[in-house]
Design an enzyme around this catalytic site. Structure first.
Site, short mmCIF file in Angstrom:
data_model
loop_
_atom_site.label_atom_id
_atom_site.label_comp_id
_atom_site.label_asym_id
_atom_site.label_seq_id
_atom_site.Cartn_x
_atom_site.Cartn_y
_atom_site.Cartn_z
N ARG A 195 34.61 -33.80 -31.38
CA ARG A 195 35.31 -33.01 -32.36
C ARG A 195 36.49 -33.69 -32.82
O ARG A 195 36.89 -33.71 -34.19
CB ARG A 195 35.66 -31.56 -31.81
CG ARG A 195 34.15 -30.91 -31.80
CD ARG A 195 33.62 -30.33 -32.90
NE ARG A 195 34.71 -29.26 -33.83
CZ ARG A 195 34.08 -28.76 -34.63
NH1 ARG A 195 32.74 -28.73 -35.07
NH2 ARG A 195 34.63 -27.64 -35.40
N HIS A 251 28.44 -34.12 -38.39
CA HIS A 251 28.61 -32.51 -37.70
C HIS A 251 28.79 -33.15 -36.11
O HIS A 251 28.19 -33.99 -35.87
CB HIS A 251 27.19 -31.96 -37.92
CG HIS A 251 27.00 -30.84 -36.74
ND1 HIS A 251 27.75 -29.71 -37.26
CD2 HIS A 251 26.46 -30.68 -35.68
CE1 HIS A 251 27.37 -28.81 -36.11
NE2 HIS A 251 26.53 -29.47 -35.38
N ARG A 311 36.18 -37.79 -40.60
CA ARG A 311 36.45 -36.89 -41.73
C ARG A 311 37.22 -37.08 -42.79
O ARG A 311 37.29 -37.16 -43.93
CB ARG A 311 36.07 -35.51 -41.44
CG ARG A 311 34.74 -34.95 -40.82
CD ARG A 311 34.77 -33.77 -40.28
NE ARG A 311 33.42 -32.94 -39.77
CZ ARG A 311 33.42 -31.82 -39.56
NH1 ARG A 311 34.37 -31.24 -38.90
NH2 ARG A 311 32.28 -31.38 -39.19
N PHE A 351 28.92 -20.40 -50.06
CA PHE A 351 28.64 -21.82 -50.22
C PHE A 351 27.50 -22.34 -49.32
O PHE A 351 26.94 -23.50 -49.30
CB PHE A 351 29.82 -22.71 -49.88
CG PHE A 351 30.10 -22.76 -48.25
CD1 PHE A 351 29.51 -23.28 -47.13
CD2 PHE A 351 31.46 -21.81 -48.00
CE1 PHE A 351 29.97 -23.04 -45.82
CE2 PHE A 351 31.77 -21.54 -46.61
CZ PHE A 351 31.26 -22.21 -45.77
N THR A 373 37.38 -29.75 -40.42
CA THR A 373 36.30 -29.50 -41.28
C THR A 373 36.43 -29.74 -42.67
O THR A 373 35.94 -30.42 -43.36
CB THR A 373 36.07 -27.97 -41.00
OG1 THR A 373 35.57 -27.62 -39.75
CG2 THR A 373 34.66 -27.50 -41.82
N LYS A 396 25.35 -37.10 -41.51
CA LYS A 396 24.85 -36.23 -42.61
C LYS A 396 24.51 -37.22 -43.82
O LYS A 396 25.05 -38.70 -43.65
CB LYS A 396 25.96 -35.40 -43.30
CG LYS A 396 26.19 -34.24 -42.11
CD LYS A 396 27.24 -33.25 -42.55
CE LYS A 396 27.81 -32.40 -41.54
NZ LYS A 396 28.70 -31.27 -42.20
N1 UDP Z 1 31.62 -25.94 -45.22
C1 UDP Z 1 32.03 -26.16 -46.47
N2 UDP Z 1 32.81 -25.26 -46.92
C2 UDP Z 1 33.52 -24.25 -46.00
C3 UDP Z 1 33.47 -24.62 -44.76
C4 UDP Z 1 32.43 -25.30 -44.19
O1 UDP Z 1 31.49 -26.87 -47.24
O2 UDP Z 1 34.64 -23.66 -46.42
C5 UDP Z 1 30.53 -26.90 -44.82
C6 UDP Z 1 31.17 -28.32 -43.86
O3 UDP Z 1 30.22 -29.45 -44.49
C7 UDP Z 1 31.19 -27.87 -42.78
C8 UDP Z 1 29.78 -27.00 -42.47
O4 UDP Z 1 29.87 -26.29 -43.69
O5 UDP Z 1 31.07 -29.11 -41.67
C9 UDP Z 1 29.82 -26.12 -41.35
O6 UDP Z 1 30.93 -25.55 -41.23
P1 UDP Z 1 31.71 -25.20 -39.95
O7 UDP Z 1 32.58 -23.95 -40.15
O8 UDP Z 1 30.64 -24.91 -38.89
O9 UDP Z 1 32.61 -26.43 -39.77
P2 UDP Z 1 32.07 -27.70 -38.43
O10 UDP Z 1 32.14 -27.22 -37.39
O11 UDP Z 1 31.21 -28.78 -39.29
O12 UDP Z 1 33.77 -28.31 -38.63
MG MG Z 2 30.28 -25.77 -36.83
#
Ligand code: UDP
Ligand code: MG
Length: 170
Positions: free
Chosen positions: A94, A129, A111, A62, A100, A14
């Site tokens: 992952r 991601h 992360r 968000f 996340t 990112k």
């Molecule tokens: N994100 C955020 N706040 C939240 C949840 C997600 O800013 O409460 C952002 C974060 O950058 C995350 C992206 O949104 O990587 C996509 O969310 P997802 O739930 O798909 O998580 P990921 O698959 O990336 O772990």
């Molecule tokens: Mg996701």
């Protein structure tokens, strides 16, 4: 056996990962002889691509800030997109990426090491991601890459005549 399945998965470095010059560290963390990079490109993300990529979050508070983040409005307007292929690649990548929420991510994960929460927007700036499951991986790979941009793909392709105007060097 399910845990021996060859999978393809989409990884994005990112804009925060790029602006912090973490590309090398991230590629090293993902590097493993049993995993191959099938495609890689630097992308200037369009709003359409960003919104399609994060369509599952469109009702979240968000969402608008998340779109600005992935468009690079807070860092740099670039994303590095990669497709990895390997046994169990989705789950393994992952795991290397981490949770996340940057504060919940294990300190040895990408992360956990480099992620932060933006103090004004509260967006999780979590550097990478990685596709969550096979369905997402297929959708995301097809969204970010054309078949001819990948060394090979496990998804079926078809040829179509187009009249598209393309850009060439002059
Ligand atoms: N994100 C955020 N706040 C939240 C949840 C997600 O800013 O409460 C952002 C974060 O950058 C995350 C992206 O949104 O990587 C996509 O969310 P997802 O739930 O798909 O998580 P990921 O698959 O990336 O772990
Ligand atoms: Mg996701």
């Amino acid at each position: 056996m399910a845990d021996k399945k060859v999978q393809q998965t989409l990884v994005l470095i990112k804009p925060d990962g790029l602006v912090k010059s973490l590309t090398g560290d991230i590629l090293s963390a993902l590097s493993n002889p049993k995993r191959k990079i099938m495609g890689a490109k630097i992308v200037r993300v369009t709003r359409e691509l960003a919104e399609e990529h994060y369509q599952h979050l469109k009702d979240e508070d968000f969402f608008d800030e998340l779109i600005k983040y992935i468009l690079g409005e807070y860092h740099t307007k670039r994303v590095l997109a990669l497709v990895y292929e390997g046994e169990n690649a989705i789950k393994e990548i992952r795991k290397i990426a981490g949770a996340t929420h940057p504060e919940e991510a294990h300190p040895e994960t990408i992360r956990g090491k480099y992620g932060r929460i933006h103090s004004k927007t509260n967006v999780f700036e979590n550097v990478v991601h990685a596709s969550a499951d096979e369905k997402d991986a297929e959708r995301e790979i097809k969204l970010w890459f054309r078949p001819d941009e990948l060394v090979h793909t496990i998804f079926p392709t078809e040829s179509k005549e187009t009249t598209k105007t393309e850009l060439f060097w002059k």
